[in-house]
Motif scaffolding. Structure first.
Motif, mmCIF file in Angstrom:
data_model
loop_
_atom_site.group_PDB
_atom_site.id
_atom_site.type_symbol
_atom_site.label_atom_id
_atom_site.label_comp_id
_atom_site.label_asym_id
_atom_site.label_seq_id
_atom_site.Cartn_x
_atom_site.Cartn_y
_atom_site.Cartn_z
ATOM 1 N N UNK B 99 0.571 -0.760 -0.013
ATOM 2 C CA UNK B 99 0.173 0.212 -0.163
ATOM 3 C C UNK B 99 0.631 1.354 0.086
ATOM 4 N N UNK B 100 0.657 1.850 -0.910
ATOM 5 C CA UNK B 100 1.812 3.030 -1.038
ATOM 6 C C UNK B 100 0.756 4.404 -0.897
ATOM 7 N N UNK B 101 1.529 4.996 0.536
ATOM 8 C CA UNK B 101 0.221 6.076 0.933
ATOM 9 C C UNK B 101 1.010 7.369 0.859
ATOM 10 N N UNK B 102 0.523 8.263 0.104
ATOM 11 C CA UNK B 102 1.399 9.119 -0.525
ATOM 12 C C UNK B 102 0.756 10.616 0.426
#
Lengths: 113, 113
Positions: B99-102
């Motif tokens: 999960x790429x959390x930006x």
């Protein structure tokens, strides 16, 4: 406090030298992240890990590599440091709650001269 | 990934209520909304999280309209110590693949006497 320890907290290094930052967590979290923070850019994701030996790139991964050989440690390596990599680096973990709460370490200040 | 938009800065006075709005037009069904506070030289700190309607804890309230395309962090009766950068983060719970959390660029809140 999510049991995150970053080391070193402060480092000055010369251009072209390799640098490794370490993130250590004590609560067996699966997901770990490395962010950098620069004025005007907020927090930008470099790399993240979703398990031992499982990593993926973030939005600013060029010039960085990571390794996760065991659950508790997530290493960020600058193979050949450049002045543009002068920044504050934050490690983070994802908690086990129902949402996506991220908990951050206290940061590592890196200066490349 | 849900992109977030926040005001760059806000000014307030002690004792006032402050509302910071975050836009996230492409929020996904499973996404949660989380707000963080960051002081200089520290890592971001979790404030509040919600999925829909209203959430309140001891430090803040989070209002989320029915369409979930925005959210508002409400800080009641701010003090000088609330001067910080506030980040809105939108992301889904873990689905197994990473999960790429930006983060966005955050809102600098300045509280004056």
């Amino acid at each position: 406090d999510a049991g995150i320890t970053q080391s070193p907290r402060h480092k000055v290094t010369e251009t072209g030298t390799p640098v490794t930052l370490r993130c250590h967590q004590t609560e067996n979290h699966r997901y770990m992240y490395w962010y950098r923070q620069d004025p005007g850019h907020g927090l930008r994701l470099i790399h993240y890990s979703y398990g031992v030996k499982d990593t993926d790139k973030g939005e600013v991964s060029d010039g960085y590599s990571v390794s996760r050989s065991k659950t508790e440690d997530f290493l960020l390596t600058l193979e050949s440091a450049t002045s543009s990599q002068t920044s504050v680096y934050f490690c983070a973990i994802m908690g086990r709650d129902s949402g996506n709460t991220i908990y951050f370490g206290e940061g590592s200040w890196l200066t490349v001269v | 990934l849900a992109k977030t938009t926040q005001p760059i800065s806000m000014d307030s006075y002690e004792g006032q209520e402050v509302n910071i709005t975050c836009s996230h037009n492409n929020i996904a069904t499973n996404d949660y909304i989380t707000w963080y506070q960051q002081f200089p030289s520290q890592g971001p700190r979790f404030i509040i999280q919600g999925y829909k309607t209203k959430v309140t804890n001891e430090v803040a309230s989070l209002f989320i309209p029915a369409d979930r395309k925005s959210s508002t962090l409400s800080l009641p009766r701010v003090s000088l110590s609330d001067t910080a950068v506030y980040y809105c983060l939108v992301g889904a719970p873990l689905t197994g693949g990473g999960n790429k959390l930006t983060f966005g660029t955050g809102t600098q809140l300045k509280v004056e006497l």
